[in-house]
Design an enzyme around this catalytic site. Structure first.
Site, short mmCIF file in Angstrom:
data_model
loop_
_atom_site.label_atom_id
_atom_site.label_comp_id
_atom_site.label_asym_id
_atom_site.label_seq_id
_atom_site.Cartn_x
_atom_site.Cartn_y
_atom_site.Cartn_z
N LYS A 34 23.16 -45.56 17.16
CA LYS A 34 22.09 -44.65 17.55
C LYS A 34 22.45 -43.95 18.85
O LYS A 34 23.02 -44.56 19.76
CB LYS A 34 20.77 -45.41 17.74
CG LYS A 34 20.17 -45.95 16.47
CD LYS A 34 18.84 -46.63 16.78
CE LYS A 34 18.17 -47.16 15.52
NZ LYS A 34 16.87 -47.82 15.84
N THR A 38 23.62 -48.62 24.37
CA THR A 38 23.07 -49.90 24.81
C THR A 38 21.90 -49.71 25.76
O THR A 38 20.86 -50.38 25.63
CB THR A 38 24.16 -50.75 25.48
OG1 THR A 38 25.14 -51.10 24.51
CG2 THR A 38 23.57 -52.02 26.08
N GLY A 111 34.60 -43.93 14.96
CA GLY A 111 35.78 -43.11 15.19
C GLY A 111 36.96 -43.91 15.70
O GLY A 111 36.80 -44.97 16.32
N GLY A 258 27.69 -61.66 31.32
CA GLY A 258 28.28 -60.35 31.56
C GLY A 258 28.60 -59.59 30.29
O GLY A 258 28.35 -60.04 29.18
N ALA A 306 24.20 -47.69 33.75
CA ALA A 306 23.95 -46.44 33.03
C ALA A 306 24.07 -45.23 33.93
O ALA A 306 24.63 -44.19 33.53
CB ALA A 306 22.56 -46.49 32.38
N HIS A 430 3.61 -44.06 56.88
CA HIS A 430 2.94 -45.35 57.09
C HIS A 430 1.61 -45.36 56.34
O HIS A 430 0.87 -44.38 56.39
CB HIS A 430 2.69 -45.58 58.58
CG HIS A 430 1.89 -46.81 58.88
ND1 HIS A 430 2.45 -48.07 58.87
CD2 HIS A 430 0.57 -46.98 59.17
CE1 HIS A 430 1.52 -48.96 59.16
NE2 HIS A 430 0.37 -48.31 59.35
#
Length: 453
Positions: A34, A38, A111, A258, A306, A430
């Site tokens: 899609k 990820t 591909g 990871g 990303a 502030h």
């Protein structure tokens, strides 16, 4: 022949396609799954949606503290999953519309490089003047530990439609800590096991210590310097055997050690593209060892984020178009762990700064002295690091809720090599948490204001 053939439609790939088309180039974008990759479907967006559900659960639990009568009846994990899927679906629809451009052709399929100008997809050969590799990453697993119904990676965890009674998270990095935070907020009993001597080992040691304290205060068990010898799954639970000899029984085990580069089977070696531990080696222009072939995002050594992929993709498009773009990478890329509390950083750790500059100085401003942080009920602080005793800001590290929203100004300070006195001279609104960054800068420049001796 098209101008650019892009292999992979994730963050790096689709950003490259859009920017190239904007510059008048023709593009063929190849994606086997899609569009969005990820980050959109199995990473950043769905994880942060669940973290928002977790944030609301925590807010309801603490409502009485601020004078609101409310009680948490529990978390409907199935509904939470549907919520995050609705967020993903809306963004996915938007992305599909964004990519409907006259000079972008989208091809779905896997591909493989045939030569430096040609990619083959299901028997069709597509040729481009330039080729961009943007195939992303996958969840790593631990040798000898099989993924199953109760032993899962982050992708499976995102679809879990129940709140587990107990969880063991193998890995104290960003992904592990974010999921640990989600499940703790949902009401699970959480244990984090990290083989290295601290959680979030890529962050400054100060940040790691702050987070360790915060997570333990939330009731999590954190085991650092501990390896896993075995994981045994049954129909009812999972038993984790640690190197110490201890065992932990849990409802679910998350393997979060990871992500690896998705470069196998692409035909890289066959055409001479150099790799190292699976990552594609590139020069300053993100060109691989084969001229005309570029690599972007998670398959390039460095932070697998990303927003780094977005920048890589746009950079390559502009470079191919004959422009002279500026590549932003390495320490200048901001990093955020979206847990409760959050951890955000940009630039060097204090140890790295000392290694590079010989000496480094730092100042920490505790969020306990920040009015907005007190209102929000978050603890933590801002640590600012400068080169030597008179040099520019080279690192900023923040721990506390909403820390990710504060890192933008810090990135400018590090990237533009600003002096602490220059940033500290700015007027910060502030009461905001952003004031804490200004206070830390003032402290480091020798003129602290709201700082206790």
């Amino acid at each position: 022949m098209t101008d650019i053939v892009i292999l992979g439609g994730g963050s790096g790939g689709y950003s490259c396609a859009i920017r190239a088309e904007q510059l008048g180039l023709s593009v063929v974008l190849i994606e086997e799954d899609k569009l969005g990759g990820t980050c959109l479907h199995r990473g950043c967006i769905p994880t942060k949606a669940l973290l928002h559900t977790a944030e609301i659960a925590d807010a309801v639990r603490g409502a009485g503290h601020v004078g609101v009568t409310a009680s948490l009846g529990g978390v409907d994990a199935g509904a939470a999953v549907k919520y995050q899927q609705s967020v993903v679906a809306a963004l996915y629809t938007g992305l599909q519309g964004l990519l409907k451009r006259p000079n972008i052709e989208i091809v779905f399929g896997r591909g493989r490089l045939v030569d430096k100008n040609t990619v083959e997809v299901d028997g069709r050969r597509i040729t481009g003047k330039s080729v961009v590799l943007a195939t992303g990453s996958y969840s790593r697993t631990i040798p000898g530990i099989e993924v199953g119904d109760r032993v899962m990676t982050s992708e499976q965890a995102l679809t879990l439609d129940r709140v587990p009674e107990s969880v063991v998270v193998l890995g104290g990095g960003v992904i592990g800590i974010e999921f640990a935070s989600i499940w703790a907020s949902f009401g699970s009993k959480v244990t984090v096991v990290e083989a290295l001597d601290r959680i979030l080992p890529g962050e400054d040691e100060w940040s790691s210590k702050q987070m360790l304290r915060a997570l333990r205060k939330r009731g999590m068990a954190i085991r650092v310097g501990t390896k896993v010898d075995a994981v045994q799954e049954t129909e009812k639970d999972v038993t984790v055997t640690l190197s110490s000899g201890d065992t932990i029984d849990a409802d679910v085990v998350l393997v979060a050690v990871g992500r690896g580069p998705r470069t196998d089977g692409l035909g890289l070696a066959e055409i001479g593209i150099a790799t190292e531990r699976g990552f594609v080696t590139v020069d300053d222009n993100l060109t691989t060892s084969v001229p005309g072939v570029y690599a972007v995002g998670d398959i390039v050594p460095g932070y697998q984020l990303a927003h780094r992929g977005f920048q890589h993709g746009m950079f390559v498009a502009e470079h191919v178009a004959g422009m002279e773009p500026v590549r932003v990478d390495g320490d200048i890329v901001p990093r955020v762990t979206y847990s409760h509390p959050e951890v955000a950083s940009v630039g060097k750790t204090e140890n790295a700064a000392r290694d590079e500059f010989g000496t480094a100085t730092s100042a920490v401003y505790d969020l306990g002295g920040n009015g907005k942080s007190r209102i929000l009920g978050t603890a933590g602080g801002v640590k600012v690091i400068r080169a030597r005793e008179d040099g520019p800001v080279v690192g900023v590290h923040i721990v506390g809720d909403r820390a990710g929203e504060l890192i933008g100004e810090a990135q400018l300070a590090v990237a533009w090599e600003a002096l602490p006195s220059e940033v500290g001279a700015f007027v910060h609104a502030h009461p905001t948490q952003n004031e804490a960054l200004g206070e830390a800068m003032m402290a480091l420049s020798g003129r602290p204001l709201h700082a206790h001796s």
